[in-house]
Design a protein around this motif. Structure first.
Motif, PDB file in Angstrom:
ATOM      1  N   ALA A   1      -4.512 -13.513  -1.643  1.00 46.50           N
ATOM      2  CA  ALA A   1      -4.569 -12.102  -2.037  1.00 46.50           C
ATOM      3  C   ALA A   1      -4.937 -11.259  -0.822  1.00 46.50           C
ATOM      4  O   ALA A   1      -5.934 -11.515  -0.164  1.00 46.50           O
ATOM      5  CB  ALA A   1      -5.594 -11.904  -3.153  1.00 46.50           C
ATOM      6  N   LEU A   2      -4.095 -10.280  -0.525  1.00 41.31           N
ATOM      7  CA  LEU A   2      -4.349  -9.335   0.567  1.00 41.31           C
ATOM      8  C   LEU A   2      -4.757  -8.019  -0.060  1.00 41.31           C
ATOM      9  O   LEU A   2      -4.087  -7.525  -0.983  1.00 41.31           O
ATOM     10  CB  LEU A   2      -3.095  -9.125   1.420  1.00 41.31           C
ATOM     11  CG  LEU A   2      -2.580 -10.325   2.196  1.00 41.31           C
ATOM     12  CD1 LEU A   2      -1.268  -9.980   2.878  1.00 41.31           C
ATOM     13  CD2 LEU A   2      -3.583 -10.797   3.219  1.00 41.31           C
ATOM     14  N   SER A   3      -5.812  -7.425   0.435  1.00 40.11           N
ATOM     15  CA  SER A   3      -6.270  -6.132  -0.069  1.00 40.11           C
ATOM     16  C   SER A   3      -6.383  -5.180   1.110  1.00 40.11           C
ATOM     17  O   SER A   3      -6.882  -5.540   2.173  1.00 40.11           O
ATOM     18  CB  SER A   3      -7.631  -6.257  -0.747  1.00 40.11           C
ATOM     19  OG  SER A   3      -7.545  -7.153  -1.833  1.00 40.11           O
ATOM     20  N   VAL A   4      -5.916  -3.946   0.887  1.00 37.45           N
ATOM     21  CA  VAL A   4      -5.995  -2.918   1.909  1.00 37.45           C
ATOM     22  C   VAL A   4      -6.660  -1.703   1.290  1.00 37.45           C
ATOM     23  O   VAL A   4      -6.274  -1.239   0.228  1.00 37.45           O
ATOM     24  CB  VAL A   4      -4.590  -2.534   2.424  1.00 37.45           C
ATOM     25  CG1 VAL A   4      -4.688  -1.451   3.475  1.00 37.45           C
ATOM     26  CG2 VAL A   4      -3.866  -3.756   2.965  1.00 37.45           C
ATOM     27  N   VAL A   5      -7.672  -1.199   1.982  1.00 38.60           N
ATOM     28  CA  VAL A   5      -8.330   0.025   1.545  1.00 38.60           C
ATOM     29  C   VAL A   5      -7.489   1.186   2.042  1.00 38.60           C
ATOM     30  O   VAL A   5      -7.137   1.253   3.214  1.00 38.60           O
ATOM     31  CB  VAL A   5      -9.760   0.096   2.124  1.00 38.60           C
ATOM     32  CG1 VAL A   5     -10.415   1.417   1.761  1.00 38.60           C
ATOM     33  CG2 VAL A   5     -10.602  -1.068   1.660  1.00 38.60           C
ATOM     34  N   ALA A   6      -7.150   2.098   1.132  1.00 35.65           N
ATOM     35  CA  ALA A   6      -6.336   3.257   1.501  1.00 35.65           C
ATOM     36  C   ALA A   6      -7.085   4.130   2.489  1.00 35.65           C
ATOM     37  O   ALA A   6      -8.285   4.385   2.335  1.00 35.65           O
ATOM     38  CB  ALA A   6      -5.967   4.057   0.255  1.00 35.65           C
TER      39      ALA A   6
END
Length: 136
Positions: free
Chosen positions: A129-134
């Motif tokens: 799972a890759l998560s990016v903070v906007a």
């Protein structure tokens, strides 16, 4: 005489090629029309020559420099290098075809990249799972 053609990086033959590289040695190849008896070459503005150590002509295919004399290819100088080629035959000398290749020293690339912020990776059983903070 018809203008010689230079083999570009895209595999196409044309009378004008320009690109940049970090490779300090290179061969230049191309074609001329049937009936060409000599290929004249000028490197970095020097006088044109038909010297067989600088240019190899086999049928309608030419190579600069001659691999038999310079097995590693043409030594490029840092910055812009030019190779101009003309074909010669019984009907005269052609217009020139030109290669401009810019040798970029790896130290001149200045590729300093920082790691991205706001990125996280979580390993799961059968996935990641890759998560990016906007970013605003």
């Amino acid at each position: 005489m018809e203008t010689p053609k230079i083999l570009g990086l895209d595999g196409e033959y044309t009378s004008s090629v320009a690109f940049s590289t970090t490779r300090p040695n290179r061969f230049v190849e191309g074609t001329v029309v049937s009936g060409t008896t000599a290929v004249h070459v000028s490197i970095n503005g020097q006088a044109y020559t038909t010297d067989s150590s600088w240019v190899s002509l086999s049928g309608t295919t030419w190579t600069v420099p001659n691999p038999a004399s310079y097995p590693d290819g043409l030594n490029l100088l840092a910055g812009e290098n030019t190779v101009s080629v003309m074909a010669g035959g019984s009907s005269g000398v052609s217009a020139e075809a030109m290669l401009i290749v810019t040798l970029v020293q790896e130290g001149d690339l200045n590729l300093v990249m920082s790691s991205p912020s706001g990125l996280s990776v979580e390993q799961r059983d059968n996935s990641v799972a890759l998560s990016v903070v906007a970013l605003d």
